[in-house]
Design a protein around this motif. Structure first.
Motif, PDB file in Angstrom:
ATOM      1  N   PHE A  13       0.828  -1.205   0.000  1.00 31.04           N
ATOM      2  CA  PHE A  13       0.000   0.000   0.000  1.00 31.04           C
ATOM      3  C   PHE A  13       0.866   1.261   0.000  1.00 31.04           C
ATOM      4  O   PHE A  13       0.589   2.215  -0.736  1.00 31.04           O
ATOM      5  CB  PHE A  13      -0.917  -0.009   1.225  1.00 31.04           C
ATOM      6  N   LEU A  14       1.901   1.249   0.792  1.00 33.31           N
ATOM      7  CA  LEU A  14       2.785   2.416   0.849  1.00 33.31           C
ATOM      8  C   LEU A  14       3.451   2.657  -0.497  1.00 33.31           C
ATOM      9  O   LEU A  14       3.548   3.799  -0.964  1.00 33.31           O
ATOM     10  CB  LEU A  14       3.842   2.215   1.938  1.00 33.31           C
ATOM     11  N   ILE A  15       3.890   1.595  -1.134  1.00 34.36           N
ATOM     12  CA  ILE A  15       4.605   1.725  -2.404  1.00 34.36           C
ATOM     13  C   ILE A  15       3.663   2.150  -3.526  1.00 34.36           C
ATOM     14  O   ILE A  15       3.959   3.077  -4.292  1.00 34.36           O
ATOM     15  CB  ILE A  15       5.312   0.402  -2.750  1.00 34.36           C
ATOM     16  N   ASP A  16       2.515   1.498  -3.627  1.00 35.46           N
ATOM     17  CA  ASP A  16       1.638   1.710  -4.783  1.00 35.46           C
ATOM     18  C   ASP A  16       0.652   2.868  -4.619  1.00 35.46           C
ATOM     19  O   ASP A  16       0.253   3.481  -5.609  1.00 35.46           O
ATOM     20  CB  ASP A  16       0.840   0.438  -5.078  1.00 35.46           C
ATOM     21  N   TYR A  17       0.252   3.159  -3.389  1.00 34.31           N
ATOM     22  CA  TYR A  17      -0.775   4.173  -3.184  1.00 34.31           C
ATOM     23  C   TYR A  17      -0.179   5.470  -2.629  1.00 34.31           C
ATOM     24  O   TYR A  17      -0.249   6.512  -3.274  1.00 34.31           O
ATOM     25  CB  TYR A  17      -1.872   3.640  -2.256  1.00 34.31           C
TER      26      TYR A  17
END
Length: 460
Positions: free
Chosen positions: A49-53
């Motif tokens: 989530f941190l990487i993609d969003y």
């Protein structure tokens, strides 16, 4: 579907007008509340989530789109706030997230993460991202917990009946769930979660996600395997030829091949073809044939298949007194498998004197799809507010109609006490004791976790 401003519930667009005027910072935490499914949870899924969003900055175009949508949709829009995020923060949300390390086994009721805004103009932001953030972690955490509980059941069976627990366990539960989930992203996140516990998977999205988000070179493995279309296309009169082709096409040193064998008559196929006309061919191979029943009673049918293979191929009795089939033959049961039926099949195998070495298990929709947010009762709640004078005050709910839905008051910390993780107030401890560590701040990933360390942590 990549506009972060719109990755929330509609009503949250109005919340910037609802917090008290003195609010400067809001703290909110996420947890799996006490539930009927599991006392412990395997925390997973934050890093993707941190990487993609959160790793993708909000743009002026995103703000324009969101304003147009919200206006037409009938909800207020915080244009000033989002313009400030773009202009003053480069589009990255001014928030800090503290979390337990992924792979941690935590008791239900222990906060898994905590979020605060870092720009005092935006106290509405931590709870604004609840929808996307909670969705990102409840699913892989729930699948990982389910897989972890299955692992405990299978491990116990191996410890009782096997001479090779460590060698057998990683490949005892295979993920066949890709076709049964709601999206490719679900397959990826659920696939990762299963791979924390086991190394057998046919969900390639999970393999690739483990590589992309956690740096796993190759997190899982599979084997050549038949399906009904490849077997029945030969016709019933050539069933033996279809099976023989599988043995020939995938022969080789140590090669394992799985063949679904219930297209017509499973018992006849096992006794008369595998254990009859093709018996010598099976025994002369250098690899292992895995027979797959795919219909019938999910407990008694695979057990009967094991018994027939024992009659036809024999085997040995191990040091614990349990029978182990000749290494050229094994069984895999995927149809009807869930946490309850796996436990029953393990018990029946042991009751009949067979080691769990003889069988592997597969799960599809039961692993990746038959879960929801309420399985572990996931929730994210505001727990503290810092006012204009710099003072923190508690925020909590305590509904008289359901005390189990009460939330924690005050900024939270997690400490280890008597070997267990427990929730405490942050202001009651030395902050150095807190197991919630800063993993994200203002668009920067502060701690990047590798897949091997997550696996190791889940075993601790």
């Amino acid at each position: 579907m990549t506009n972060l401003i719109l990755a929330t519930d509609s009503y949250k667009q109005s919340h910037f007008l609802q917090y008290p005027p003195e609010a400067r910072i809001i703290s909110a935490y996420a947890e799996a509340r006490l539930n009927d499914f599991s006392d412990d949870v395997l925390f997973l899924g934050l890093q993707p989530f941190l990487i993609d969003y959160l790793g993708k900055p909000v743009t002026v175009a995103d703000v324009d789109e969101a304003e147009a949508i919200c206006t037409a949709h009938g909800v207020p829009f915080n244009r000033e706030g989002w313009d400030a995020i773009v202009a003053d923060h480069g589009g990255y949300l001014p928030i800090e997230i503290k979390a337990l390390p992924e792979g941690t086994i935590a008791r239900a009721g222990v906060p898994l993460l905590q979020v605060e805004n870092t720009d005092e103009r935006m106290p509405w932001l931590p709870t604004f991202i609840e929808t996307a953030l909670l969705r990102a972690i409840w699913y892989p955490t729930t699948v990982g917990t389910l897989s972890w509980k299955c692992k405990a059941i299978i491990r116990a069976g191996l410890e009782k009946s096997s001479d090779d627990v460590a060698g057998q366990l990683p490949f005892k539960l295979h993920d066949f769930g890709a076709r049964g989930v709601s999206s490719g992203e679900s397959a990826a996140l659920g696939g990762i979660a299963h791979l924390v516990n086991f190394m057998g998977s046919d969900t390639l999205e999970g393999i690739m996600a483990a590589r992309r988000y956690y740096g796993a070179d190759m997190a899982g493995f599979s084997i050549p395997a038949a399906e009904h279309s490849t077997m029945t296309s030969w016709g019933r009169e050539r069933e033996k030829a279809a099976y023989e082709n599988m043995l020939d096409a995938f022969d080789g040193e140590g090669r394992i091949v799985a063949v679904v064998s219930d297209s017509y008559d499973l018992d006849a196929a096992v006794a008369d073809i595998w254990g009859g006309t093709l018996r010598e061919k099976v025994l002369n191979r250098k690899g292992t044939l895995v027979v797959r029943p795919d219909s019938g009673d999910p407990i008694e049918t695979p057990l009967r298949t094991v018994k027939t293979l024992w009659e036809k191929f024999g085997g040995t009795t191990n040091s614990k007194g349990y029978r182990v089939l000749d290494p050229h033959v094994r069984v895999i049961q995927g149809d009807g498998m869930n946490i309850g039926s796996i436990a029953r099949l393990v018990d029946r195998m042991i009751e009949e004197g067979f080691a769990i070495d003889n069988i592997a298990f597969g799960m599809g929709g039961g692993l990746l799809q038959q879960v929801n947010r309420d399985t572990l009762r996931f929730a994210m709640k505001a727990n503290a507010l810092r006012d204009a004078g710099g003072q923190w005050r508690d925020v909590a709910k305590k509904p008289a109609t359901d005390p189990t839905k009460g939330s924690k008051a005050g900024r939270q910390a997690v400490i280890r006490e008597n070997g267990k993780l427990v929730a405490v107030r942050l202001d009651a401890i030395d902050p150095a004791q807190d197991q919630l560590k800063s993993v994200w701040r203002n668009g920067e990933l502060l701690i990047r976790q590798g897949f091997d360390e997550i696996r190791n942590r889940s075993e601790a």
